[in-house]
Design an enzyme around this catalytic site. Structure first.
Site, mmCIF file in Angstrom:
data_model
loop_
_atom_site.group_PDB
_atom_site.id
_atom_site.type_symbol
_atom_site.label_atom_id
_atom_site.label_comp_id
_atom_site.label_asym_id
_atom_site.label_seq_id
_atom_site.Cartn_x
_atom_site.Cartn_y
_atom_site.Cartn_z
ATOM 1 N N GLU A 131 5.930 -61.331 0.684
ATOM 2 C CA GLU A 131 7.548 -60.961 1.061
ATOM 3 C C GLU A 131 7.375 -60.106 2.365
ATOM 4 O O GLU A 131 8.012 -59.027 2.616
ATOM 5 C CB GLU A 131 7.985 -59.885 -0.003
ATOM 6 C CG GLU A 131 7.970 -60.512 -1.324
ATOM 7 C CD GLU A 131 8.445 -59.756 -2.482
ATOM 8 O OE1 GLU A 131 8.729 -58.698 -2.345
ATOM 9 O OE2 GLU A 131 8.275 -60.160 -3.650
ATOM 10 N N GLU A 167 6.441 -68.130 -8.929
ATOM 11 C CA GLU A 167 6.946 -67.056 -10.060
ATOM 12 C C GLU A 167 8.449 -67.465 -10.437
ATOM 13 O O GLU A 167 9.128 -66.843 -10.568
ATOM 14 C CB GLU A 167 7.329 -65.800 -8.953
ATOM 15 C CG GLU A 167 6.030 -65.173 -8.286
ATOM 16 C CD GLU A 167 6.239 -63.907 -7.572
ATOM 17 O OE1 GLU A 167 7.278 -63.228 -7.832
ATOM 18 O OE2 GLU A 167 5.293 -63.424 -6.829
HETATM 19 O O1 G3I Z 1 2.608 -48.834 -15.245
HETATM 20 C C1 G3I Z 1 3.614 -48.145 -15.410
HETATM 21 C C2 G3I Z 1 3.505 -47.067 -16.302
HETATM 22 O O2 G3I Z 1 2.436 -46.510 -16.498
HETATM 23 C C3 G3I Z 1 4.850 -46.245 -16.683
HETATM 24 O O3 G3I Z 1 4.816 -45.488 -17.526
HETATM 25 C C4 G3I Z 1 5.994 -47.211 -16.700
HETATM 26 C C5 G3I Z 1 7.497 -46.661 -16.619
HETATM 27 O O4 G3I Z 1 8.368 -47.152 -16.128
HETATM 28 O O5 G3I Z 1 6.132 -47.967 -15.569
HETATM 29 C C6 G3I Z 1 4.940 -48.813 -15.368
HETATM 30 O O6 G3I Z 1 4.750 -49.491 -14.123
HETATM 31 C C7 G3I Z 1 5.882 -50.474 -14.181
HETATM 32 C C8 G3I Z 1 5.146 -51.960 -13.984
HETATM 33 O O7 G3I Z 1 5.835 -52.915 -13.544
HETATM 34 C C9 G3I Z 1 4.175 -52.244 -15.117
HETATM 35 O O8 G3I Z 1 4.732 -52.624 -16.111
HETATM 36 C C10 G3I Z 1 6.742 -50.288 -12.774
HETATM 37 O O9 G3I Z 1 7.566 -49.477 -13.441
HETATM 38 C C11 G3I Z 1 7.508 -51.607 -12.531
HETATM 39 O O10 G3I Z 1 8.450 -51.366 -11.510
HETATM 40 C C12 G3I Z 1 6.662 -52.887 -12.334
HETATM 41 O O11 G3I Z 1 7.679 -53.832 -12.232
HETATM 42 C C13 G3I Z 1 6.897 -54.958 -11.560
HETATM 43 C C14 G3I Z 1 7.478 -55.053 -10.417
HETATM 44 O O12 G3I Z 1 6.992 -56.518 -9.870
HETATM 45 C C15 G3I Z 1 7.330 -54.401 -9.189
HETATM 46 O O13 G3I Z 1 7.851 -54.692 -8.149
HETATM 47 C C16 G3I Z 1 7.059 -55.932 -12.545
HETATM 48 O O14 G3I Z 1 6.516 -55.662 -14.036
HETATM 49 C C17 G3I Z 1 6.645 -57.444 -12.066
HETATM 50 O O15 G3I Z 1 6.944 -58.545 -12.727
HETATM 51 C C18 G3I Z 1 7.314 -57.670 -10.721
HETATM 52 O O16 G3I Z 1 6.647 -58.809 -10.145
HETATM 53 C C19 G3I Z 1 7.072 -59.126 -8.692
HETATM 54 C C20 G3I Z 1 6.080 -59.758 -7.784
HETATM 55 O O17 G3I Z 1 4.761 -58.964 -7.967
HETATM 56 C C21 G3I Z 1 6.491 -60.059 -6.685
HETATM 57 N N1 G3I Z 1 7.635 -60.852 -6.447
HETATM 58 C C22 G3I Z 1 8.712 -60.276 -7.417
HETATM 59 C C23 G3I Z 1 8.420 -60.005 -8.889
HETATM 60 C C24 G3I Z 1 9.727 -59.502 -9.268
HETATM 61 O O18 G3I Z 1 9.893 -58.094 -9.184
#
Ligand code: G3I
Length: 376
Positions: A168, A274
């Site tokens: 990105e 994705e």
């Molecule tokens: O691990 C923490 C946990 O400790 C905490 O308690 C919890 C509370 O919200 O959050 C957890 O982290 C989250 C993490 O996913 C793991 O579940 C984050 O808040 C959350 O923001 C994060 O989201 C991920 C996102 O990327 C972040 O940008 C999504 O799972 C993941 O599917 C998404 O994937 C991205 C690709 O990497 C790049 N392209 C876009 C795609 C979708 O956004």
């Protein structure tokens, strides 16, 4: 009374048999599952992948593990190999869960993908911080990038098939995103990331990965510029990943087709990395303490059949284009196993994938398999 009871007893095996038959027809029930596997239907040499979360790579979510093992021949880590997961502190790497993710794929003979090395998101602030509270200087930031890539890619040398080296880096208008990486190092931060990745594992495939490449021609042109610049510098780049976070009516089939054609014309392969289809209206999250507007979450009680069928058509249309470009595409990866696993829920009820919350195949799965079976 006795007669009625006898009839009930007599019917039980019949009912059971009928239920089993109905279940097999509807592809439901733990034993019936799907009668077909995506990995057996895709063109030879294609990878068909899925992003998995830690519950899955740690094998706690056993229903998902069975499904992943039956259906896919490639895995991506949804979050585990991002900078903040693996290298939260300057002097400490975390590899336990990451090693299990790699082993999960290796034990099943799958292609194991690395996602992602250099991104503006999910990267700890120390990576870019200078001693004066501002940005680190170019040499410092480059060295942090090099150490990160050398350590993570080096650890999985020969075991991770390919890496999303830079993720990105572009704005929708095709200009380079003004990320801390770019501000600290300069525009050549992308080239340096590919150079370090090549040094760390000369055998690994290296990818540039981004979203909206199908819907924004200017952004697509930006990705093509990145590829050409890497090629001019003599650096390895094997493929561009269009993430494929799509909606029912966008991108169009023509846009997907055009995107694959244009990206492939650079000489590298194309991957859909994705894939999911967002069925919910775009909306801002509610203000803190405020309830969400019902219109923002229209399918809390289930997905209406017409939308289910529209989703199935959408996936079928996309896979028809992918098949048309079977020699240009090397991998299609879904971003999540089943609807309940998807990042697209975020407090709402979304239905973006091929399996429902009970891990049962949806109409979209059936349609995708039908399309794949039309390949000669
Ligand atoms: O691990 C923490 C946990 O400790 C905490 O308690 C919890 C509370 O919200 O959050 C957890 O982290 C989250 C993490 O996913 C793991 O579940 C984050 O808040 C959350 O923001 C994060 O989201 C991920 C996102 O990327 C972040 O940008 C999504 O799972 C993941 O599917 C998404 O994937 C991205 C690709 O990497 C790049 N392209 C876009 C795609 C979708 O956004």
């Amino acid at each position: 009374m006795q007669h009625k009871g006898a009839r009930r007893i007599d019917r039980r095996p019949v009912t059971r048999a009928l239920t089993a038959a109905a279940c097999a027809l509807a592809l439901c029930g733990p034993a019936a599952q799907e009668t077909r596997a995506l990995k057996d239907l895709v063109p030879g040499g294609w990878l068909i992948g899925v992003a998995i979360n830690q519950n899955q790579s740690d094998e706690r979510d056993t229903a998902a593990v069975d499904l992943i093992t039956r259906q896919f021949n490639a895995i991506s880590p949804e979050n585990l190999l991002k900078f903040e997961s693996v290298h939260r502190q300057p002097d400490g790497f975390t590899f336990e869960a990451q090693d299990r993710y790699v082993a999960f794929g290796q034990q099943r003979g799958m292609a194991v993908i690395g996602h992602t090395l250099v991104w503006h998101s999910q990267t700890p602030a120390w990576v870019w911080a200078g001693s004066d509270g501002g940005l680190a200087d170019r040499a410092t930031m480059l060295e942090r990038m090099r150490v990160h890539i050398a350590t993570v890619v080096g650890r999985y040398k020969g075991r991770i098939r390919g890496w999303d080296v830079v993720n990105e880096a572009l704005n929708d208008d095709g200009t380079l995103r003004d990320s801390p990486w770019r501000r600290g190092i300069g525009d050549d931060y992308i080239a340096k990331a590919f150079e370090f990745a090549r040094e760390a594992d000369p055998g690994a495939e290296l990818y540039y990965n981004d979203f909206n490449l199908a819907t924004r021609p200017a952004k697509r042109a930006g990705a093509i510029r990145i590829v050409k610049e890497l090629q001019q510098r003599g650096l390895r780049i094997d493929a561009v990943g269009e993430q494929g976070h799509w909606r029912l009516n966008t991108p169009t089939v023509a846009e997907i087709d055009q995107t694959i054609t244009e990206l492939r014309a650079t000489g590298v392969k194309v991957m859909i990395t994705e894939l999911d289809v967002n069925l919910l209206p775009p909306t801002a999250p509610p203000a803190p303490g405020q309830p969400r507007e019902p219109a923002a979450n229209p399918y809390v009680d289930g997905l209406p059949d017409d939308v289910q069928q529209a989703l199935a058509r959408c996936y079928a249309n996309a896979f028809r284009v992918f098949l048309k470009h079977r020699d240009d595409i090397t991998r299609v990866t879904f971003w999540g196993v089943s609807d309940g696993d998807s990042w697209l829920n975020r407090g709402r009820m979304n239905y973006p994938l091929l399996w429902d919350r009970q891990r049962q195949p949806k109409a979209a799965f059936e349609e995708v398999t039908k399309v794949l079976m039309t390949k000669s």
